[in-house]
Design an enzyme around this catalytic site. Structure first.
Site, PDB file in Angstrom:
ATOM      1  N   HIS A  49       0.825  -1.208   0.000  1.00  0.00           N
ATOM      2  CA  HIS A  49       0.000   0.000   0.000  1.00  0.00           C
ATOM      3  C   HIS A  49       0.858   1.256   0.000  1.00  0.00           C
ATOM      4  O   HIS A  49       1.932   1.294   0.612  1.00  0.00           O
ATOM      5  CB  HIS A  49      -0.893   0.017   1.236  1.00  0.00           C
ATOM      6  N   ILE A 334      -1.617  -7.206  13.824  1.00  0.00           N
ATOM      7  CA  ILE A 334      -1.028  -6.668  12.585  1.00  0.00           C
ATOM      8  C   ILE A 334      -1.954  -7.019  11.426  1.00  0.00           C
ATOM      9  O   ILE A 334      -1.751  -7.999  10.723  1.00  0.00           O
ATOM     10  CB  ILE A 334       0.396  -7.227  12.345  1.00  0.00           C
ATOM     11  N   CYS A 398       5.273 -29.609 -13.446  1.00  0.00           N
ATOM     12  CA  CYS A 398       4.013 -28.864 -13.501  1.00  0.00           C
ATOM     13  C   CYS A 398       3.903 -28.265 -14.888  1.00  0.00           C
ATOM     14  O   CYS A 398       4.682 -27.406 -15.272  1.00  0.00           O
ATOM     15  CB  CYS A 398       3.992 -27.764 -12.450  1.00  0.00           C
ATOM     16  N   CYS A 400       1.341 -26.585 -16.270  1.00  0.00           N
ATOM     17  CA  CYS A 400       0.681 -25.284 -16.423  1.00  0.00           C
ATOM     18  C   CYS A 400       1.649 -24.134 -16.181  1.00  0.00           C
ATOM     19  O   CYS A 400       1.625 -23.140 -16.887  1.00  0.00           O
ATOM     20  CB  CYS A 400      -0.498 -25.153 -15.464  1.00  0.00           C
TER      21      CYS A 400
HETATM   22  C1  LIG Z   1      -7.896 -10.652   3.567  1.00  0.00           C
HETATM   23  C2  LIG Z   1      -6.648  -9.919   3.890  1.00  0.00           C
HETATM   24  C3  LIG Z   1      -6.092  -9.021   2.974  1.00  0.00           C
HETATM   25  C4  LIG Z   1      -4.947  -8.316   3.285  1.00  0.00           C
HETATM   26  N1  LIG Z   1      -4.380  -7.525   2.334  1.00  0.00           N
HETATM   27  C5  LIG Z   1      -3.228  -6.876   2.618  1.00  0.00           C
HETATM   28  C6  LIG Z   1      -2.594  -6.076   1.652  1.00  0.00           C
HETATM   29  O1  LIG Z   1      -3.015  -6.040   0.496  1.00  0.00           O
HETATM   30  N2  LIG Z   1      -1.486  -5.386   1.981  1.00  0.00           N
HETATM   31  C7  LIG Z   1      -0.979  -5.432   3.243  1.00  0.00           C
HETATM   32  O2  LIG Z   1       0.012  -4.774   3.480  1.00  0.00           O
HETATM   33  N3  LIG Z   1      -1.521  -6.229   4.162  1.00  0.00           N
HETATM   34  C8  LIG Z   1      -2.643  -6.941   3.892  1.00  0.00           C
HETATM   35  N4  LIG Z   1      -3.203  -7.747   4.825  1.00  0.00           N
HETATM   36  C9  LIG Z   1      -2.575  -7.847   6.114  1.00  0.00           C
HETATM   37  C10 LIG Z   1      -1.415  -8.822   6.136  1.00  0.00           C
HETATM   38  O3  LIG Z   1      -1.722  -9.982   5.427  1.00  0.00           O
HETATM   39  C11 LIG Z   1      -1.118  -9.171   7.564  1.00  0.00           C
HETATM   40  O4  LIG Z   1      -0.978  -8.002   8.284  1.00  0.00           O
HETATM   41  C12 LIG Z   1       0.179  -9.948   7.725  1.00  0.00           C
HETATM   42  O5  LIG Z   1       0.205 -11.068   6.874  1.00  0.00           O
HETATM   43  C13 LIG Z   1       0.284 -10.379   9.158  1.00  0.00           C
HETATM   44  O6  LIG Z   1       1.415 -11.157   9.328  1.00  0.00           O
HETATM   45  P1  LIG Z   1       1.629 -11.898  10.689  1.00  0.00           P
HETATM   46  O7  LIG Z   1       2.960 -12.512  10.601  1.00  0.00           O
HETATM   47  O8  LIG Z   1       1.349 -10.979  11.793  1.00  0.00           O
HETATM   48  O9  LIG Z   1       0.471 -12.955  10.780  1.00  0.00           O
HETATM   49  P2  LIG Z   1       0.315 -14.421  10.135  1.00  0.00           P
HETATM   50  O10 LIG Z   1       0.807 -14.477   8.755  1.00  0.00           O
HETATM   51  O11 LIG Z   1      -1.063 -14.844  10.399  1.00  0.00           O
HETATM   52  O12 LIG Z   1       1.314 -15.280  10.982  1.00  0.00           O
HETATM   53  C14 LIG Z   1       1.083 -15.657  12.300  1.00  0.00           C
HETATM   54  C15 LIG Z   1       1.664 -17.025  12.502  1.00  0.00           C
HETATM   55  O13 LIG Z   1       1.618 -17.371  13.855  1.00  0.00           O
HETATM   56  C16 LIG Z   1       1.311 -18.725  13.990  1.00  0.00           C
HETATM   57  N5  LIG Z   1       0.741 -18.952  15.301  1.00  0.00           N
HETATM   58  C17 LIG Z   1      -0.429 -18.507  15.780  1.00  0.00           C
HETATM   59  N6  LIG Z   1      -0.617 -18.930  17.019  1.00  0.00           N
HETATM   60  C18 LIG Z   1       0.453 -19.652  17.368  1.00  0.00           C
HETATM   61  C19 LIG Z   1       0.831 -20.361  18.541  1.00  0.00           C
HETATM   62  N7  LIG Z   1       0.043 -20.397  19.586  1.00  0.00           N
HETATM   63  N8  LIG Z   1       1.994 -21.020  18.543  1.00  0.00           N
HETATM   64  C20 LIG Z   1       2.812 -20.998  17.438  1.00  0.00           C
HETATM   65  N9  LIG Z   1       2.510 -20.344  16.324  1.00  0.00           N
HETATM   66  C21 LIG Z   1       1.339 -19.676  16.284  1.00  0.00           C
HETATM   67  C22 LIG Z   1       0.333 -18.956  12.872  1.00  0.00           C
HETATM   68  O14 LIG Z   1       0.256 -20.324  12.506  1.00  0.00           O
HETATM   69  C23 LIG Z   1       0.874 -18.076  11.776  1.00  0.00           C
HETATM   70  O15 LIG Z   1       1.736 -18.773  10.885  1.00  0.00           O
HETATM   71  C24 LIG Z   1      -4.346  -8.490   4.522  1.00  0.00           C
HETATM   72  C25 LIG Z   1      -4.882  -9.400   5.431  1.00  0.00           C
HETATM   73  C26 LIG Z   1      -5.993 -10.155   5.095  1.00  0.00           C
HETATM   74  C27 LIG Z   1      -6.501 -11.179   6.030  1.00  0.00           C
END
Ligand SMILES: Cc1cc2nc3c(=O)[nH]c(=O)nc-3n(C[C@H](O)[C@H](O)[C@H](O)COP(=O)(O)OP(=O)(O)OC[C@H]3O[C@@H](n4cnc5c(N)ncnc54)[C@H](O)[C@@H]3O)c2cc1C
Ligand SMILES: Cc1cc2nc3c(=O)[nH]c(=O)nc-3n(C[C@H](O)[C@H](O)[C@H](O)COP(=O)(O)OP(=O)(O)OC[C@H]3O[C@@H](n4cnc5c(N)ncnc54)[C@H](O)[C@@H]3O)c2cc1C
Lengths: 474, 421
Positions: A49, A334, A398, A400
């Site tokens: 973004h 986040i 693969c 495709c």
């Molecule tokens: C529909 C959607 C669209 C989005 N579009 C955008 C976009 O276009 N641009 C942008 O900048 N952001 C976007 N975001 C936001 C972005 O995807 C997230 O902010 C980002 O991926 C978060 O990363 P994270 O590492 O915090 O979470 P996650 O990727 O969810 O990682 C968290 C990890 O923690 C692990 N975990 C959870 N609990 C435990 C536990 N108890 N013990 C061990 N491991 C655990 C999970 O398995 C997971 O792998 C979007 C989000 C969504 C849902």
């Protein structure tokens, strides 16, 4: 006792791991899934973004704008797909002009450069398939697209090369403060560290609440998507948003970093944090709303669908920083623009944690990472050379996406390598094309069996009980 | 490298094409096949029922294929396996890769594409729900079971009553699995009637017409599906939704010609069949590029694949010798329930002696109709059919006299006469 435990292997956890791996420290990352990038970081819009949308003065605004600027260099350093394609926020009526101006103003205050309001006709010159209904749009030239899982994997691989240890299938069930740090309990295993960093995405509230007085609550907000065949990549070249509403940035139509067209996400608050099932109703909605932006969106071009969960916290902003519990650090709630912000969040967090633990920098830090060569994208001369070096490049697995056996074997045997079909898919694109793994599945099962030295019945799609076959035939 | 004739794909189409080209006198032939064995999809079809028309006996898929593989070997026709063609261009340059040869580009005088087809995936039919394992296209499951000897599941629902799905219903039953239902969106099956009888009825497997799968459930592995009846617009009626517990869902929802190579070569494709548009010599819009078999249009019987491909091989050789005849062409029009006709173009080349047949599919189930071919409004051929279904290909063959009538006409139409409105 380790110096640092990171909980969660999403983009935030892996980016933090990589930035911390610049320092002399023992670091362990615990992930409950079978791989990195299995949560929100694999199922999102993949938009870098510009930063026009976040509330002025918020952490979201700060990290978004800073993160965005880091992508050109970072994507080169870590070799993941990123394109600065520009974004447009489309407006369909006179009333919307005011909102566009507000967005522009907000963006300027956030420090977003190059923002401009265009007329409908100007938009259609840029994007001929955009609806005649569009009267104006906000143009964000700094907007980009990234492959979110490849970015996460790149961070993880680089962190691993620099000494971070990754453990999978480790669900953190409790975090207990001790006299000199924390006990982190995952089933039978207890790990100890001086410092714990909570990067657990949608579960980051629960991890926080295990330790901190000040509670957080996250309501999962589901977003459904459909993905179109890459034969239709000419539908648009920029990311097409509609005006934002209370639930988020609305339904977009965008190219992905690999040239497919992505449509979504819807926004629906749900209860179950494990529920990433798509629903017909939401998919229909995504498609229908998107046709307002691009009327001739071909429904028959849909090749797959997926859903992701936004970690929508009750604080309304990212929760980043050391909690009242000394040594327990949050990267919680986040949600979007979390992907864009992750690089900046990681640098910030690593800096603070290093200071608190008085860590010093390594001399032998490896800053760059090279991805798997992509056979499909090379010219014939380079392909010829690769097959000479490694004949497995001459075996297409693969059809495709034209992925070779060499790429698949590399994906499995790299640091933080693939262990299941989805892991291979995210690292090589095998199975991501129009036949959606119909052709390559038997081959992938065979290769995983061979490379990991396991039985066919142990090969999974995405860890856990997602086995492909249930045994041998009679 | 130079070659007179390059054949892409060593399935029944490619093999029959090569044999017939050889018998026509061509010696400079190369077959390129990406799998380790020749034989194509037949290698995984271990059931009976192949070759009734050609050999007057019931062979298994591999047996049928073997007869042609032997034919290729006896003639000493050159072939390469584990050689995947990655590009064919309008200049008839064919590029393939293999572990042994690396990347090779061949300049060919004629190219025949015999690449078969692929199965329509889940995404294309938009089933919502979980993203874990347990959902297979029927052909993938067939390969895992029959070729790799792996069992894909215990409790099975099959969506789509295409032939592969029907055959897999029986195969899975033999494997000790419980096939709970075959669910078909349309009010009729797209499979052969004999397969419905032999694969479902004989095992008491219910076939639910006008039903579809609306949601798949489970976290890691599939644990159930929700099915529902559909209305006349094929929209699910959610009040009829019903949950079926199962660990496996097989999709047999159609095949799509594998036409990436043809597209790159600039071949014009039909929006109905998904295959190339060809004239009566199986030549596409690109001179010297021919297509036949399932990559041209989806066949239900391999005998017709072999027949069609033999013709393509012969015509490719004639093209190599004489080039394309400079003559007028007529487009064959289809109407009244005829969905498509292959070929769709007839050359007015004055050749009335070479075999000519039309292969057609209808758009719905019709009873007591007459398949009729008109030349300038005059009936050339009329074939009474008690019943026609979309699942069964219709085939008419013309006599030299009829061919002359067609090739001298200025309009040709194929139609189902006697269709009740
Ligand atoms: C529909 C959607 C669209 C989005 N579009 C955008 C976009 O276009 N641009 C942008 O900048 N952001 C976007 N975001 C936001 C972005 O995807 C997230 O902010 C980002 O991926 C978060 O990363 P994270 O590492 O915090 O979470 P996650 O990727 O969810 O990682 C968290 C990890 O923690 C692990 N975990 C959870 N609990 C435990 C536990 N108890 N013990 C061990 N491991 C655990 C999970 O398995 C997971 O792998 C979007 C989000 C969504 C849902
Ligand atoms: C499950 C199933 C059951 C059937 N049952 C019957 C039956 O009972 N009776 C009957 O008569 N018919 C049956 N058929 C139909 C018959 O098998 C097919 O019509 C026939 O196999 C089609 O032949 P083909 O050569 O066009 O395609 P295929 O058999 O698919 O062969 C195409 C070949 O081309 C190769 N190829 C494709 N692309 C490339 C490339 N880029 N480079 C190199 N090689 C390439 C493929 O690997 C393959 O070997 C059945 C078919 C299926 C799928």
């Amino acid at each position: 006792m380790r110096d640092i435990i990171i909980i969660g292997g999403g983009v935030v956890g892996c980016a933090v791991a990589r930035e911390l791996s610049r320092y002399k420290a023992s670091i362990l990352l615990l992930e409950k899934g079978n791989d990195v990038a299995v949560g929100a970081s694999k199922a999102n819009s993949g938009i870098v973004h510009g930063g026009h949308d976040a509330v002025n003065g918020s952490k979201k605004a700060y990290f978004n704008v800073m993160g965005n600027k880091m992508f050109d260099q970072l994507s080169k350093e870590l070799d993941f797909p990123f394109v600065r394609n520009g974004s447009l926020v489309l407006n369909f009526g006179e009333e919307g002009n005011k909102t566009l101006c507000e967005l522009l103003e907000r963006g300027v205050k956030n420090g977003v450069e190059g923002l401009e309001i265009l007329t409908g006709d100007q938009v259609r010159v840029m994007e001929p398939n955009v609806s005649q209904e569009v009267v104006s749009a906000l143009y964000i030239p700094t907007g980009g697209i990234v492959s979110p899982y490849e970015m996460t994997i790149a961070y993880a691989e680089n962190a691993s090369v620099n000494g971070v240890e990754f453990k999978f299938n480790q669900t953190v069930q409790s975090v207990k403060p001790t006299s000199n740090g924390f006990d982190v309990v995952c089933g039978e295993n207890t790990y100890q560290a001086k410092f714990v960093i909570n990067c657990a995405g949608i579960f980051s509230d629960e991890i926080n609440n295990m330790v901190c007085q000040k509670k957080i609550k996250i309501v999962p907000r589901k977003g459904d998507y459909v993905l179109l065949d890459n034969a239709y990549s000419n539908i648009c070249s920029k990311t097409l948003f509609q005006l934002p509403d209370a639930m988020g940035k609305g339904i977009l139509v965008t190219p992905t970093a690999h040239g497919n067209i992505l449509v979504g996400p819807t926004a629906l608050d749900i209860d179950d944090k494990e529920d990433v099932d798509t629903t017909a109703k939401q998919l229909d909605k995504a498609y229908t709303i998107a046709t307002r932006s691009v009327p001739n969106l071909p429904r028959r071009a849909i090749i797959t669908q997926f859903a992701g969960l936004r970690a929508h916290g009750d604080q309304g902003d990212f929760v980043i920083g050391e909690s009242q519990q000394k040594g327990f650090y949050n990267c919680a709630c986040i949600e979007s623009p979390g992907l864009t912000s992750a690089p900046a969040i990681a640098v910030h967090v690593a800096g603070e944690v290093a200071e608190k633990l008085s860590l010093t920098k390594k001399e032998d830090f490896v800053a760059t990472r090279k991805g798997i060569p992509q056979f499909s994208r090379l010219d014939n001369e380079s392909r010829q050379r690769l097959i000479k070096e490694n004949p497995l490049f001459g075996k297409i697995v693969c059809r495709c996406e034209m992925v070779t056996e060499a790429e698949i074997v590399m994906a499995i045997n790299r640091p933080v390598g693939a262990k299941d079909l989805d892991g291979i898919k995210r690292r090589t694109r095998s199975g991501m094309g129009r036949c959606q793994a119909g052709f390559c599945t038997p081959r992938l099962v065979e290769i995983l069996q061979r490379e990991l030295n396991v039985q066919a019945g142990e090969v999974t799609k995405c860890g856990g009980d997602s086995v492909i076959v249930v045994g041998r035939t009679k | 490298m130079n070659k007179n004739l390059v054949i892409v794909g060593g399935g029944p189409a490619g093999l029959a094409c090569a044999i017939s080209a050889y018998d026509e006198g061509e010696r400079d032939i190369l077959i390129l096949e990406r799998e380790p064995e020749l034989g194509g999809i037949l290698n995984q079809c271990i059931h009976n029922g192949f070759g009734l028309h050609t050999f007057k006996e019931e062979l298994t898929g591999p047996e049928y294929a073997y007869r042609y593989v032997k034919g290729v070997e006896e003639r000493g026709i050159e072939y390469k396996t584990e050689a995947t063609v990655i590009d064919v261009n309008a200049q008839k340059q064919v590029t393939y890769v293999s572990k042994r040869d690396g990347l090779v580009t061949i300049d060919a005088k004629a190219v025949v594409l015999c690449c078969g087809c692929r199965e329509r995936p889940r995404g294309a039919i938009n089933i919502a729900g979980m993203r874990g394992s347990g959902i297979f296209s029927a052909g993938t499951a067939q390969k895992l079971v029959n070729v790799e000897g792996l069992s894909v599941g215990k409790n099975v629902v099959i969506l789509g009553s295409g032939d592969i799905g029907l055959i897999m219903a029986r195969r899975m039953t033999f494997e000790g699995a419980n096939v709970k239902a075959v669910v078909e969106l349309m009010p009729y099956s797209s499979g052969l009637n004999r397969n419905i009888v032999q694969c479902l009825n004989d095992f008491d497997i219910p076939l639910l017409f006008s039903h579809t799968v609306v949601q798949v459930h489970g976290k890691g592995r599939l644990c159930g599906v929700t099915i529902a009846q559909v209305d006349e617009n094929l929209r699910p009626k959610m009040d009829t939704a019903k949950y079926i517990e199962c660990d496996t869902l097989l999709l047999s929802v159609g095949l799509l010609p594998e036409n990436e190579l043809a597209k790159n070569a600039g071949v014009v494709l039909s929006s109905v069949t998904g295959g190339g548009i060809v004239d009566d010599s199986m030549m596409t819009s690109q001179e010297g590029i021919f297509v036949c078999g399932n990559v041209l249009h989806v066949h239900d019987l391999v005998d017709f694949v072999s027949q069609e491909s033999a013709l393509a091989g012969q015509r490719a050789v004639q093209y190599i010798r004489n080039g394309a005849p400079n003559c007028e062409k007529i487009t064959i029009e289809t109407k009244n329930g005829i969905r498509y006709c292959v070929p769709s173009i007839l050359k007015k080349d004055g050749d009335f002696t070479s075999a000519l047949s039309f292969k057609m599919r209808v758009s719905n189930v019709f009873k007591k109709v007459t398949l009729t071919v008109f030349a300038d409004g005059v009936v050339v051929l009329a074939k009474k059919r008690p019943i026609v279904t979309p699942g069964e290909m219709e085939n008419v063959t013309f006599t030299p006299k009829q061919i002359e009538q067609l090739k001298t006409a200025s309009s040709i139409q194929v139609s189902l006469e006697g269709v009740e409105k």
